[in-house]
Design a protein around this motif. Structure first.
Motif, PDB file in Angstrom:
ATOM      1  N   SER A   1     -11.095   1.840   7.612  1.00  0.00           N
ATOM      2  CA  SER A   1     -12.426   0.829   7.981  1.00  0.00           C
ATOM      3  C   SER A   1     -13.240   1.114   8.961  1.00  0.00           C
ATOM      4  CB  SER A   1     -12.078  -0.576   8.152  1.00  0.00           C
ATOM      5  OG  SER A   1     -11.251  -0.959   9.025  1.00  0.00           O
ATOM      6  N   LYS A   2     -14.563   1.247   8.943  1.00  0.00           N
ATOM      7  CA  LYS A   2     -15.577   1.577  10.231  1.00  0.00           C
ATOM      8  C   LYS A   2     -16.620   0.428  10.060  1.00  0.00           C
ATOM      9  CE  LYS A   2     -19.014   5.215  11.262  1.00  0.00           C
ATOM     10  NZ  LYS A   2     -19.614   6.234  10.650  1.00  0.00           N
ATOM     11  N   ASN A   3     -16.383  -0.253  11.160  1.00  0.00           N
ATOM     12  CA  ASN A   3     -17.375  -1.457  11.263  1.00  0.00           C
ATOM     13  C   ASN A   3     -18.027  -1.499  12.636  1.00  0.00           C
ATOM     14  OD1 ASN A   3     -15.825  -2.771   9.479  1.00  0.00           O
ATOM     15  ND2 ASN A   3     -14.225  -3.021  10.738  1.00  0.00           N
ATOM     16  N   ARG A   4     -19.463  -1.360  12.455  1.00  0.00           N
ATOM     17  CA  ARG A   4     -20.550  -1.085  13.303  1.00  0.00           C
ATOM     18  C   ARG A   4     -21.719  -2.393  13.134  1.00  0.00           C
ATOM     19  NH1 ARG A   4     -17.276   2.033  14.376  1.00  0.00           N
ATOM     20  NH2 ARG A   4     -17.581   4.157  14.634  1.00  0.00           N
TER      21      ARG A   4
ATOM     22  N   SER B   1     -21.040  -3.849  18.895  1.00  0.00           N
ATOM     23  CA  SER B   1     -19.535  -3.816  18.333  1.00  0.00           C
ATOM     24  C   SER B   1     -19.189  -2.828  17.583  1.00  0.00           C
ATOM     25  CB  SER B   1     -19.269  -5.271  17.903  1.00  0.00           C
ATOM     26  OG  SER B   1     -19.481  -6.285  18.592  1.00  0.00           O
ATOM     27  N   GLU B   2     -17.969  -2.226  17.772  1.00  0.00           N
ATOM     28  CA  GLU B   2     -17.643  -0.998  17.036  1.00  0.00           C
ATOM     29  C   GLU B   2     -16.127  -1.276  16.698  1.00  0.00           C
ATOM     30  OE1 GLU B   2     -18.568   2.616  19.016  1.00  0.00           O
ATOM     31  OE2 GLU B   2     -20.593   2.234  18.769  1.00  0.00           O
ATOM     32  N   TYR B   3     -15.551  -1.392  15.558  1.00  0.00           N
ATOM     33  CA  TYR B   3     -14.374  -1.406  15.217  1.00  0.00           C
ATOM     34  C   TYR B   3     -13.812  -0.292  14.072  1.00  0.00           C
ATOM     35  CZ  TYR B   3     -15.387  -6.114  16.927  1.00  0.00           C
ATOM     36  OH  TYR B   3     -16.108  -7.084  17.595  1.00  0.00           O
ATOM     37  N   ASP B   4     -12.829   0.612  14.672  1.00  0.00           N
ATOM     38  CA  ASP B   4     -12.344   1.441  13.694  1.00  0.00           C
ATOM     39  C   ASP B   4     -10.611   1.336  13.450  1.00  0.00           C
ATOM     40  OD1 ASP B   4     -14.638   3.080  12.998  1.00  0.00           O
ATOM     41  OD2 ASP B   4     -14.161   3.883  14.938  1.00  0.00           O
ATOM     42  N   THR B   5     -10.252   1.077  12.068  1.00  0.00           N
ATOM     43  CA  THR B   5      -8.805   0.723  11.831  1.00  0.00           C
ATOM     44  C   THR B   5      -8.334   1.917  10.884  1.00  0.00           C
ATOM     45  OG1 THR B   5      -9.223  -1.386  12.417  1.00  0.00           O
ATOM     46  CG2 THR B   5      -7.253  -0.741  11.140  1.00  0.00           C
TER      47      THR B   5
ATOM     48  N   LEU C   1     -28.339  -4.788  12.856  1.00  0.00           N
ATOM     49  CA  LEU C   1     -28.170  -3.509  12.144  1.00  0.00           C
ATOM     50  C   LEU C   1     -26.422  -3.427  11.864  1.00  0.00           C
ATOM     51  CD1 LEU C   1     -30.320  -0.935  14.506  1.00  0.00           C
ATOM     52  CD2 LEU C   1     -30.892  -1.726  11.960  1.00  0.00           C
ATOM     53  N   PRO C   2     -26.164  -4.473  10.969  1.00  0.00           N
ATOM     54  CA  PRO C   2     -24.638  -4.263  10.797  1.00  0.00           C
ATOM     55  C   PRO C   2     -24.426  -3.421   9.364  1.00  0.00           C
ATOM     56  CG  PRO C   2     -25.850  -5.939   9.580  1.00  0.00           C
ATOM     57  CD  PRO C   2     -26.883  -5.281  10.218  1.00  0.00           C
TER      58      PRO C   2
ATOM     59  N   GLU D   1     -11.044  -0.556  19.476  1.00  0.00           N
ATOM     60  CA  GLU D   1     -12.113  -1.550  19.150  1.00  0.00           C
ATOM     61  C   GLU D   1     -13.205  -1.426  20.380  1.00  0.00           C
ATOM     62  OE1 GLU D   1     -10.439  -5.239  18.066  1.00  0.00           O
ATOM     63  OE2 GLU D   1      -8.928  -4.282  16.893  1.00  0.00           O
ATOM     64  N   ARG D   2     -14.446  -1.758  20.455  1.00  0.00           N
ATOM     65  CA  ARG D   2     -15.155  -1.573  21.610  1.00  0.00           C
ATOM     66  C   ARG D   2     -16.377  -2.683  21.219  1.00  0.00           C
ATOM     67  NH1 ARG D   2     -11.786   1.287  22.154  1.00  0.00           N
ATOM     68  NH2 ARG D   2     -11.497   3.792  22.819  1.00  0.00           N
TER      69      ARG D   2
END
Length: 792
Positions: free
Chosen positions: A316-319, A350-354, A283-284, A382-383
């Motif tokens: 940017s929202k990365n999941r 993995s979660e990255y918000d920049t 689930l990316p 980042e998590r």
């Protein structure tokens, strides 16, 4: 592979035998400057062509008494001409009227930048329009870079790249002089979101593979300088495909004081990740929003004084989530074949918000002096949360074709469990303030100077461990439990001068860069020198030399060692670049081509060794090596097919390092890929350029690898070669003048055209006798992606 490429080229070169007349000529603006990329279409048909970089065109037309041609370009008014077909070959020269006012200083600036790109060692200019034509899974801007000489990427799922033996962290990236950073914790290509640069917003691209000027920063390998658009009229585009899509809008206010471009992208890699060797529920979801706005703050219309402000905003929202199910991998040789089967339980998140915001204030005091003040803030959260258990079985395969158990497990070599646990969080805030000034002492002498300050506030909570539980033994492989906080300050500055002597013509650029870091109280001065010669006897040839010191003070990733501990006394890595090359323009088939060749040697000291695991760099956290890199880069580019640019690149590299902690002497570095080939080839049907083909081909010889955490056998083995071809077939539909939608592009991307099983890394497994086996982790398989783009 050779037969497939030859077939594509022959198909593209097929010429109709029914065309009797040829119309050729040039297209220029009112100042007699050539106009490229003009669409020339035979009215009421799909037949046509486009003008090349010299404004020239050639079009075969059906037999008849006359034909009506329509000339279209986004910056010029549409022009139509009726041509009487009274000869086999007809000359037709067209002058097009601009649809918007094109300022003289913009043309001068573009010409100057093009000239300076040729005289800079290691520098290559890339046409921004070409960037969007490269076939790739996610329309990633960086896929154009990896076809250039000296640039390497062995992972189509990632935007990372290495240059001339460097690693991913050694590359500078600027957008309109604003420095860009990549995430800290991401460790695999499938976890990575979109690269920062949005191709829809790009106006200009300059890339330097080494020896860049003092005004650009402190890294060891490369400098990428992107210019975002400042639009002159309203336009936009939208793209949708199986792996995501994008939308962008651009325009200017009625009083011409505010122009803006904004883009949003979404990437859903689920379908292509399902082709990886690990089966499971992927689930990316990755989303990116950017805008670049220019405000004209000038209070008068005087040409010698002007004030403007640029505003860059990005989020940017990365999941990424995976619940792995099972994996089955066959490896080894036919005479000694193995199979690894793994059953998984658990999940990885993995979660990255920049967030990034930057303001650039530009003021032109006079025709001689201009200054910019840049302030930028970056905040990242980042998590990493994972808890995955994998029970594995390693066995020998029966490869006897006469056996009833052919291709089945014959002997079980090992059974065990790998358990991985992690709860890692990182919060970082980066503040940068920079000033840049240019002073034209004379027409042939330019002085540039600047200074800057940055603050880095990083908080990292690391809680991670993994162990192996197998027959007769249980071993904890790694254990990290650290809380790290850093708040540091950096000072930087530069001074450089460019001098031109116009007798032959000689170009000199020499400068000095300063860098200071509060954490280790280290001050570095970096002299840099460039020289270019354009002889009187050969105006199409430029000889280039560059020598310079390039310093990379540690960033957070380099400070953290293999045990998760931070070494605050770490010193900066230092590299001396020595570059010599030639840039030669020649004519072939009546068209212009460019040949570039460069040789380089990099001497590196205070090196921080590292290992590569997928796209994660695991640093040793100590200055324990010296290294070198040497090689040759070649590139030929031009219109191999008239009207579209293509190129062929070749890189030959050798890079080694000497670890002070072992007795091995010089060994191969993790980036030692001896041979690299990059091809970007475009074609279209001769009588109907609306049907297009684009091919991207990459080849890299095997990278070294070795057992983990074993420095005595570090990089002792040679990995598999990397080979990948991506093909795009597309149809361009030009709509009638006056419609809101100007054009439509429908395309089919065939990714990994030849279905090659490329290896990105290795998983090490032990059998019952504790013998270790390297199990390859492969990348994505062949994938078909249908896309549609609309321009308005």
């Amino acid at each position: 592979m050779t037969k497939a490429l030859l077939t594509l080229i022959l198909l593209g070169l097929g010429i109709s035998s029914f065309c009797q007349s040829v119309i050729q000529g040039t297209i220029t603006d009112p100042d007699n400057e050539p106009i490229s990329q003009v669409s020339i279409v035979i009215s009421d048909t799909n037949r046509g062509t486009t003008s090349n970089n010299r404004g020239a065109f050639r079009l075969r037309v059906p037999d008849g008494d006359s034909v009506r041609l329509v000339f279209r370009h986004i910056q010029f008014e549409t022009t139509a001409r009726t041509v009487i077909l009274n000869a086999d070959q007809i000359e037709l020269n067209i002058t097009m009227t601009p649809s918007v006012t094109i300022l003289d200083d913009v043309s001068i600036e573009d010409s100057r930048e093009e000239e300076e790109a040729r005289i800079q060692a290691g520098s290559i200019e890339v046409d921004a329009k070409t960037v969007k034509n490269v076939p790739s899974a996610f329309s990633d801007f960086n896929r154009i870079l990896v076809t250039l000489p000296g640039v390497v990427s062995n992972n189509e799922l990632s935007s990372t790249y290495s240059v001339r033996g460097g690693n991913f962290d050694e590359n500078l990236v600027y957008v309109n002089d604003i420095q860009i950073y990549r995430p800290f914790l991401v460790r695999a290509g499938q976890q990575e979101g979109l690269s920062f640069v949005n191709p829809d917003l790009v106006q200009g691209v300059n890339f330097s593979a080494g020896g860049w000027q003092a005004k650009y920063g402190d890294k060891l390998s490369s400098s990428l300088n992107i210019t975002y658009k400042q639009p002159k009229s309203f336009a936009g585009s939208g793209t949708v495909g199986a792996l995501g899509g994008s939308v962008h809008l651009e325009g200017i206010s009625r009083n011409n004081n505010i122009s803006s471009v904004i883009g949003i992208r979404h990437k859903n890699a689920r379908l292509i990740l399902n082709t990886l060797d690990t089966d499971g529920e992927y689930l990316p979801k990755f989303t990116d929003l950017q805008s670049f706005t220019t405000f004209d703050l000038s209070k008068n219309n005087r040409d010698d004084k002007a004030t403007s402000m640029n505003l860059l905003l990005a989020y940017s929202k990365n999941r990424y989530l995976i619940e792995p199910d099972a994996r089955e991998t066959d490896f080894g040789t036919f005479n000694q074949a193995f199979r690894l089967f793994v059953a998984f339980d658990g999940r990885e998140i993995s979660e990255y918000d920049t967030y990034q915001a930057a303001v650039k204030l530009n003021h032109k005091f006079s025709n001689s002096l201009a200054t910019s003040l840049i302030t930028s803030v970056i905040s990242t959260k980042e998590r990493e949360l994972f808890e995955v258990e994998g029970g594995y079985r390693l066995c020998d395969l029966d490869k006897d074709p006469n056996s009833t158990d052919f291709n089945k497990c014959a002997v079980v070599r090992g059974i065990g469990t790998d358990y991985n646990f992690g709860r890692n969080t990182l919060d970082a805030r980066l503040i940068n303030i920079d000033s840049r000034s240019t002073f034209f002492i004379s027409e042939n002498n330019r002085l540039e100077f600047g200074a800057g300050y940055s603050n880095e506030d990083i908080s990292d909570n690391l809680n991670e461990y993994n162990f192996t539980d197998s027959a007769n033994f249980s071993t904890i492989q790694e254990r990290f439990d650290n809380q790290i906080s850093l708040n540091t300050h950096r000072l930087k500055g530069y001074l450089q001068n460019t001098t031109i002597l116009r007798d032959s013509v000689h170009f000199f650029t020499y400068g000095l860069r300063l860098n200071y870091w509060s954490l280790n109280d280290e001050l570095h001065l970096s002299p840099r020198f460039q020289y270019a010669l354009q002889p009187n006897w050969q105006h199409n040839t430029i000889f280039r030399l560059a020598i310079g010191k390039y310093v990379q003070p540690p960033f957070y990733r380099e400070l953290r060692n293999r045990l998760g501990q931070v070494n605050t006394s770490l010193k900066a890595q230092v590299s001396w670049h020595y570059i010599a090359g030639i840039d030669h323009i020649f004519n072939m088939w009546g068209r212009q081509f460019k040949f570039l060749a460069e040789g380089y040697y990099k001497e590196m000291n205070n090196i921080i060794p590292y290992d590569i695991d997928n796209i994660r760099l695991r640093y040793f956290g100590e200055n324990s090596a010296n290294a070198y890199a040497s090689g040759l880069d070649f590139r030929v580019n031009g219109e191999f097919i008239e009207g579209v640019e293509s190129w062929f690149s070749l890189g030959i590299l050798k890079t080694e390092e000497n670890l002070k902690t072992t007795e091995q002497g010089f060994v191969r570095r993790p980036s030692d890929q001896r041979v690299n080939i990059g091809i970007f080839f475009q074609d279209h049907l001769p009588n109907d350029p609306s049907w297009r083909v684009a091919l991207s081909f990459l080849y890299g010889s095997g990278l070294p690898f070795g057992p983990p955490n074993n420095d005595d056998f570090r990089n002792s083995f040679n990995g598999e070669q990397y080979m990948r071809a991506d093909l795009r077939l597309s149809k361009f539909i030009q709509l009638e003048e006056g419609r809101r939608v100007k054009s439509i592009l429908i395309g089919l991307d065939i990714l990994n055209l030849f279905g090659v099983n490329n290896t990105i890394s290795y998983t090490w497994i032990s059998d019952l006798n504790r013998n270790q086996f390297a199990v390859p982790n492969t990348l994505s398989q062949r994938f078909f992606n249908v896309k549609m783009s609309v321009n308005f």
